[in-house]
Motif scaffolding. Structure first.
Motif, short mmCIF file in Angstrom:
data_model
loop_
_atom_site.label_atom_id
_atom_site.label_comp_id
_atom_site.label_asym_id
_atom_site.label_seq_id
_atom_site.Cartn_x
_atom_site.Cartn_y
_atom_site.Cartn_z
N VAL A 105 4.82 29.12 42.76
CA VAL A 105 5.96 28.32 42.30
C VAL A 105 7.11 29.30 42.08
O VAL A 105 6.96 30.26 41.30
CB VAL A 105 5.63 27.57 40.98
N PRO A 106 8.23 29.12 42.75
CA PRO A 106 9.38 30.00 42.51
C PRO A 106 9.82 29.93 41.04
O PRO A 106 9.74 28.86 40.43
CB PRO A 106 10.46 29.45 43.44
N PRO A 107 10.28 31.03 40.50
CA PRO A 107 10.65 31.06 39.07
C PRO A 107 11.62 29.97 38.65
O PRO A 107 11.45 29.36 37.59
CB PRO A 107 11.27 32.45 38.89
N HIS A 108 12.65 29.68 39.47
CA HIS A 108 13.62 28.65 39.08
C HIS A 108 12.96 27.27 39.00
O HIS A 108 13.32 26.45 38.16
CB HIS A 108 14.84 28.64 40.02
N GLU A 109 11.95 27.03 39.84
CA GLU A 109 11.21 25.77 39.77
C GLU A 109 10.31 25.72 38.53
O GLU A 109 10.14 24.65 37.94
CB GLU A 109 10.38 25.55 41.04
N MET A 110 9.74 26.86 38.18
CA MET A 110 8.93 26.92 36.95
C MET A 110 9.75 26.49 35.74
O MET A 110 9.33 25.64 34.95
CB MET A 110 8.40 28.34 36.72
N LEU A 111 10.92 27.12 35.61
CA LEU A 111 11.77 26.83 34.44
C LEU A 111 12.23 25.38 34.44
O LEU A 111 12.23 24.73 33.39
CB LEU A 111 12.96 27.79 34.41
N ARG A 154 13.18 24.48 23.25
CA ARG A 154 12.53 25.06 24.43
C ARG A 154 13.23 24.59 25.71
O ARG A 154 13.49 25.40 26.61
CB ARG A 154 11.04 24.70 24.47
N ALA A 155 13.54 23.31 25.79
CA ALA A 155 14.23 22.77 26.97
C ALA A 155 15.60 23.43 27.14
O ALA A 155 16.00 23.78 28.27
CB ALA A 155 14.37 21.26 26.86
N TRP A 156 16.29 23.63 26.05
CA TRP A 156 17.61 24.27 26.09
C TRP A 156 17.49 25.71 26.61
O TRP A 156 18.25 26.13 27.49
CB TRP A 156 18.23 24.23 24.70
N PHE A 157 16.53 26.48 26.06
CA PHE A 157 16.35 27.86 26.50
C PHE A 157 16.01 27.92 27.99
O PHE A 157 16.51 28.76 28.72
CB PHE A 157 15.25 28.54 25.68
N LEU A 158 15.14 27.00 28.43
CA LEU A 158 14.76 26.97 29.84
C LEU A 158 15.96 26.63 30.72
O LEU A 158 16.14 27.20 31.80
CB LEU A 158 13.62 25.99 30.05
N PHE A 159 16.79 25.71 30.25
CA PHE A 159 18.00 25.35 30.99
C PHE A 159 18.94 26.55 31.09
O PHE A 159 19.40 26.89 32.18
CB PHE A 159 18.72 24.18 30.29
N GLU A 160 19.20 27.20 29.97
CA GLU A 160 20.14 28.32 29.95
C GLU A 160 19.61 29.49 30.78
O GLU A 160 20.37 30.16 31.47
CB GLU A 160 20.45 28.76 28.52
N ALA A 161 18.31 29.74 30.72
CA ALA A 161 17.72 30.86 31.46
C ALA A 161 17.78 30.63 32.97
O ALA A 161 17.80 31.58 33.74
CB ALA A 161 16.28 31.08 31.03
N SER A 162 17.84 29.37 33.38
CA SER A 162 17.82 29.06 34.81
C SER A 162 19.20 28.76 35.38
O SER A 162 19.33 28.50 36.57
CB SER A 162 16.89 27.87 35.07
N ARG A 163 20.23 28.83 34.56
CA ARG A 163 21.58 28.53 35.06
C ARG A 163 22.05 29.58 36.05
O ARG A 163 21.77 30.76 35.90
CB ARG A 163 22.58 28.50 33.89
N LYS A 164 22.75 29.12 37.04
CA LYS A 164 23.35 30.01 38.03
C LYS A 164 24.86 29.96 37.84
O LYS A 164 25.54 29.18 38.47
CB LYS A 164 22.94 29.59 39.44
N VAL A 165 25.33 30.78 36.94
CA VAL A 165 26.74 30.75 36.56
C VAL A 165 27.58 31.54 37.52
O VAL A 165 27.26 32.51 38.06
CB VAL A 165 26.94 31.30 35.12
#
Length: 165
Positions: A105-111, A154-165
């Motif tokens: 599973v690619p990391p961005h899909e995991m998050l 947890r959902a917020w952290f996962l969202f922020e960690a996966s953002r492509k800014v």
């Protein structure tokens, strides 16, 4: 003559039929917690890529938090005189979160998947809290607020960690 164990009779001022409906909802949340915990650990063990260290540590922290919630949910069910999950099969029958058995599973899909799972858990916990409020089980309602807040975080952290800014 064999001694038959007495049924579990935890004293409570709450109506047992009322608390049973709350316990049913909490047991679904508990099953989802276990499913999310195992998925989070799976992703923790298998994450790869340039953000490996950050994601590896994030997922381990989140798994630890989720595991801590499982005991609190189960104990709340027992405090109201009800029974809780007894096996992996029981978890599988009740969980609403979908397992992920893919080899890679690619990391961005995991998050993203864990973010959605935690948001689903928020819905399940809100449902349990609403049931508790309906039967005046204020202790369950109050503690559910903490569990909801943790899942939202947890959902917020996962969202922020996966953002492509």
């Amino acid at each position: 003559m064999t001694d038959t164990p007495a049924p579990l009779e935890t004293p409570s001022d709450l109506n047992h039929n009322d608390t049973r409906t709350v316990a049913d909802a909490l047991n679904v949340a508990l099953a989802d917690c276990y499913a999310i915990y195992l998925k989070t650990k799976n992703f923790h063990w298998h994450v790869s890529g340039p953000h490996f260290r950050d994601y590896h540590l994030l997922l381990d922290d989140q798994a630890t938090q989720i595991l801590g919630v499982t005991d609190a949910i189960a104990e709340r069910v027992r405090k109201t005189g009800n029974t809780t999950l007894r096996s992996i099969g029981d978890v599988a029958r009740r969980q609403q979160v979908v397992d992920n058995d893919r080899d890679f599973v690619p990391p961005h899909e995991m998050l993203a998947e864990l973010r959605e799972d935690n948001l689903k858990l928020v819905e399940t916990l809100r449902h349990a809290r609403e049931r508790a409020e309906a039967v005046k089980d204020t202790a369950t309602s109050s503690i559910a607020d903490d569990w909801i807040d943790q899942a939202e975080e947890r959902a917020w952290f996962l969202f922020e960690a996966s953002r492509k800014v």
